[in-house]
Scaffold this motif. Sequence first.
Motif, PDB file in Angstrom:
ATOM      1  N   THR A  38       0.825  -1.202   0.000  1.00  0.00           N
ATOM      2  CA  THR A  38       0.000   0.000   0.000  1.00  0.00           C
ATOM      3  C   THR A  38       0.863   1.257   0.000  1.00  0.00           C
ATOM      4  OG1 THR A  38      -1.737  -1.182   1.180  1.00  0.00           O
ATOM      5  CG2 THR A  38      -1.836   1.227   1.229  1.00  0.00           C
ATOM      6  N   ASP A  39       1.901   1.261   0.836  1.00  0.00           N
ATOM      7  CA  ASP A  39       2.800   2.413   0.917  1.00  0.00           C
ATOM      8  C   ASP A  39       3.542   2.636  -0.403  1.00  0.00           C
ATOM      9  OD1 ASP A  39       2.164   2.958   3.587  1.00  0.00           O
ATOM     10  OD2 ASP A  39       3.715   1.597   4.321  1.00  0.00           O
ATOM     11  N   VAL A  40       3.980   1.552  -1.016  1.00  0.00           N
ATOM     12  CA  VAL A  40       4.715   1.663  -2.282  1.00  0.00           C
ATOM     13  C   VAL A  40       3.798   2.184  -3.380  1.00  0.00           C
ATOM     14  CG1 VAL A  40       5.902   0.348  -4.089  1.00  0.00           C
ATOM     15  CG2 VAL A  40       6.447  -0.064  -1.687  1.00  0.00           C
ATOM     16  N   ALA A  41       2.588   1.662  -3.455  1.00  0.00           N
ATOM     17  CA  ALA A  41       1.649   2.124  -4.480  1.00  0.00           C
ATOM     18  C   ALA A  41       1.367   3.622  -4.315  1.00  0.00           C
ATOM     19  CB  ALA A  41       0.349   1.325  -4.405  1.00  0.00           C
ATOM     20  N   ALA A  42       1.173   4.052  -3.081  1.00  0.00           N
ATOM     21  CA  ALA A  42       0.910   5.475  -2.832  1.00  0.00           C
ATOM     22  C   ALA A  42       2.141   6.314  -3.179  1.00  0.00           C
ATOM     23  CB  ALA A  42       0.515   5.685  -1.382  1.00  0.00           C
ATOM     24  N   ALA A  43       3.313   5.834  -2.816  1.00  0.00           N
ATOM     25  CA  ALA A  43       4.552   6.582  -3.076  1.00  0.00           C
ATOM     26  C   ALA A  43       4.822   6.708  -4.572  1.00  0.00           C
ATOM     27  CB  ALA A  43       5.735   5.910  -2.384  1.00  0.00           C
ATOM     28  N   LEU A  44       4.524   5.670  -5.326  1.00  0.00           N
ATOM     29  CA  LEU A  44       4.822   5.684  -6.768  1.00  0.00           C
ATOM     30  C   LEU A  44       3.774   6.415  -7.600  1.00  0.00           C
ATOM     31  CD1 LEU A  44       6.318   2.120  -7.322  1.00  0.00           C
ATOM     32  CD2 LEU A  44       7.511   4.323  -7.395  1.00  0.00           C
ATOM     33  N   ALA A  45       2.624   6.735  -7.019  1.00  0.00           N
ATOM     34  CA  ALA A  45       1.595   7.464  -7.757  1.00  0.00           C
ATOM     35  C   ALA A  45       2.151   8.836  -8.136  1.00  0.00           C
ATOM     36  CB  ALA A  45       0.336   7.608  -6.916  1.00  0.00           C
ATOM     37  N   GLY A  46       2.322   9.066  -9.410  1.00  0.00           N
ATOM     38  CA  GLY A  46       2.843  10.342  -9.895  1.00  0.00           C
ATOM     39  C   GLY A  46       4.339  10.534  -9.696  1.00  0.00           C
ATOM     40  N   ALA A  47       5.071   9.448  -9.422  1.00  0.00           N
ATOM     41  CA  ALA A  47       6.510   9.553  -9.182  1.00  0.00           C
ATOM     42  C   ALA A  47       7.251   9.952 -10.452  1.00  0.00           C
ATOM     43  CB  ALA A  47       7.049   8.234  -8.654  1.00  0.00           C
ATOM     44  N   SER A  48       8.308  10.729 -10.272  1.00  0.00           N
ATOM     45  CA  SER A  48       9.098  11.249 -11.377  1.00  0.00           C
ATOM     46  C   SER A  48      10.549  10.798 -11.270  1.00  0.00           C
ATOM     47  CB  SER A  48       9.043  12.780 -11.351  1.00  0.00           C
ATOM     48  OG  SER A  48      10.086  13.351 -12.105  1.00  0.00           O
ATOM     49  N   VAL A  49      11.052  10.179 -12.339  1.00  0.00           N
ATOM     50  CA  VAL A  49      12.450   9.757 -12.401  1.00  0.00           C
ATOM     51  C   VAL A  49      13.361  10.971 -12.240  1.00  0.00           C
ATOM     52  CG1 VAL A  49      14.231   8.765 -13.900  1.00  0.00           C
ATOM     53  CG2 VAL A  49      11.961   7.706 -13.778  1.00  0.00           C
ATOM     54  N   LYS A  50      13.002  12.072 -12.911  1.00  0.00           N
ATOM     55  CA  LYS A  50      13.815  13.294 -12.850  1.00  0.00           C
ATOM     56  C   LYS A  50      13.884  13.837 -11.419  1.00  0.00           C
ATOM     57  CE  LYS A  50      14.384  17.772 -15.069  1.00  0.00           C
ATOM     58  NZ  LYS A  50      13.935  18.681 -16.107  1.00  0.00           N
ATOM     59  N   GLU A  51      12.736  13.867 -10.730  1.00  0.00           N
ATOM     60  CA  GLU A  51      12.718  14.313  -9.326  1.00  0.00           C
ATOM     61  C   GLU A  51      13.546  13.384  -8.452  1.00  0.00           C
ATOM     62  OE1 GLU A  51      11.323  17.004  -7.744  1.00  0.00           O
ATOM     63  OE2 GLU A  51      10.858  17.790  -9.728  1.00  0.00           O
ATOM     64  N   GLY A  52      13.457  12.088  -8.722  1.00  0.00           N
ATOM     65  CA  GLY A  52      14.245  11.114  -7.969  1.00  0.00           C
ATOM     66  C   GLY A  52      15.734  11.334  -8.145  1.00  0.00           C
ATOM     67  N   GLU A  53      16.134  11.602  -9.368  1.00  0.00           N
ATOM     68  CA  GLU A  53      17.552  11.875  -9.642  1.00  0.00           C
ATOM     69  C   GLU A  53      18.012  13.127  -8.888  1.00  0.00           C
ATOM     70  OE1 GLU A  53      20.540  12.002 -13.467  1.00  0.00           O
ATOM     71  OE2 GLU A  53      18.455  12.645 -13.763  1.00  0.00           O
ATOM     72  N   ALA A  54      17.176  14.149  -8.856  1.00  0.00           N
ATOM     73  CA  ALA A  54      17.512  15.378  -8.131  1.00  0.00           C
ATOM     74  C   ALA A  54      17.638  15.109  -6.620  1.00  0.00           C
ATOM     75  CB  ALA A  54      16.458  16.457  -8.397  1.00  0.00           C
ATOM     76  N   LEU A  55      16.762  14.263  -6.084  1.00  0.00           N
ATOM     77  CA  LEU A  55      16.834  13.940  -4.657  1.00  0.00           C
ATOM     78  C   LEU A  55      18.087  13.120  -4.333  1.00  0.00           C
ATOM     79  CD1 LEU A  55      13.070  13.149  -4.087  1.00  0.00           C
ATOM     80  CD2 LEU A  55      14.382  14.922  -2.893  1.00  0.00           C
ATOM     81  N   ILE A  56      18.421  12.194  -5.230  1.00  0.00           N
ATOM     82  CA  ILE A  56      19.646  11.394  -5.055  1.00  0.00           C
ATOM     83  C   ILE A  56      20.850  12.331  -4.992  1.00  0.00           C
ATOM     84  CG2 ILE A  56      21.198   9.762  -6.239  1.00  0.00           C
ATOM     85  CD1 ILE A  56      18.832   8.242  -5.198  1.00  0.00           C
ATOM     86  N   GLU A  57      20.848  13.327  -5.847  1.00  0.00           N
ATOM     87  CA  GLU A  57      21.939  14.302  -5.862  1.00  0.00           C
ATOM     88  C   GLU A  57      21.903  15.179  -4.606  1.00  0.00           C
ATOM     89  OE1 GLU A  57      23.227  18.109  -8.527  1.00  0.00           O
ATOM     90  OE2 GLU A  57      22.629  16.299  -9.614  1.00  0.00           O
ATOM     91  N   ALA A  58      20.730  15.649  -4.231  1.00  0.00           N
ATOM     92  CA  ALA A  58      20.605  16.540  -3.068  1.00  0.00           C
ATOM     93  C   ALA A  58      21.031  15.849  -1.771  1.00  0.00           C
ATOM     94  CB  ALA A  58      19.169  17.046  -2.942  1.00  0.00           C
ATOM     95  N   PHE A  59      20.700  14.586  -1.631  1.00  0.00           N
ATOM     96  CA  PHE A  59      21.060  13.842  -0.423  1.00  0.00           C
ATOM     97  C   PHE A  59      22.426  13.168  -0.539  1.00  0.00           C
ATOM     98  CE2 PHE A  59      16.546  14.349   0.393  1.00  0.00           C
ATOM     99  CZ  PHE A  59      16.537  14.621   1.754  1.00  0.00           C
TER     100      PHE A  59
END
Length: 148
Positions: free
Chosen positions: A48-69
Motif C-alpha cells: 500500500t505504501d509503495v503504491a501510494a509513493a509511486l503514484a505520480g513519481a518522477s524519475v527526474k525528481e528522484g535523480e535530483a533527490l539522489i543528488e541533493a542527499f
Amino acid sequence: MRLSQRTAFAFTVALLIIVTVVFAGAFVASSTSKSTNSPAIDAQSYATDVAAALAGASVKEGEALIEAFQCSACHVSGEGRVAPSFTGIAAAAATRRRPLSTAQYLYESIVSPGAYLVDGYANSMPANFADRLTQAEIGHIIAYLLSA
C-alpha cells in the motif's frame, strides 16, 4: 611504585582491556553483513505504501533527490565499497528479498535500511529517511532507481 599504586595501575589496565574488548565486540556485532532479525514479510508487505509513493513519481525528481542527499557518495557507480552500487540496482533488487517486489525491496531499503543487508556491506545507511522524506519523495527515488 608502592603496592597500592601497582594494584591501582593493574586494575586500570585490566579495566581498559575489558572496555576495549566489549567495545570491539559490539562494533563487530553491529557491523555484520548478515540480515538482521526483521518482522516476517509477505507479498503484501509495504504494498500500500509503495503504491501510494509511486503514484505520480518522477524519475527526474528522484535523480535530483539522489543528488541533493548525496546518495552517490556511498552508492557509487560500479562496485560500491560502502554501499551497493546503483548500477543495475533494479535487476539486483528483484531477487534480493523474496517475496518483496523490486519496488517494495527498494522502499524497505530506504525506510528501514537495517531490515536486510546485502552480503559484504555493513549497516551504514542513515536510518532516518522515513522521517526526512515524504512518501512522494520516496516514490521519486524509487522511480529513479527502477530506471537505473
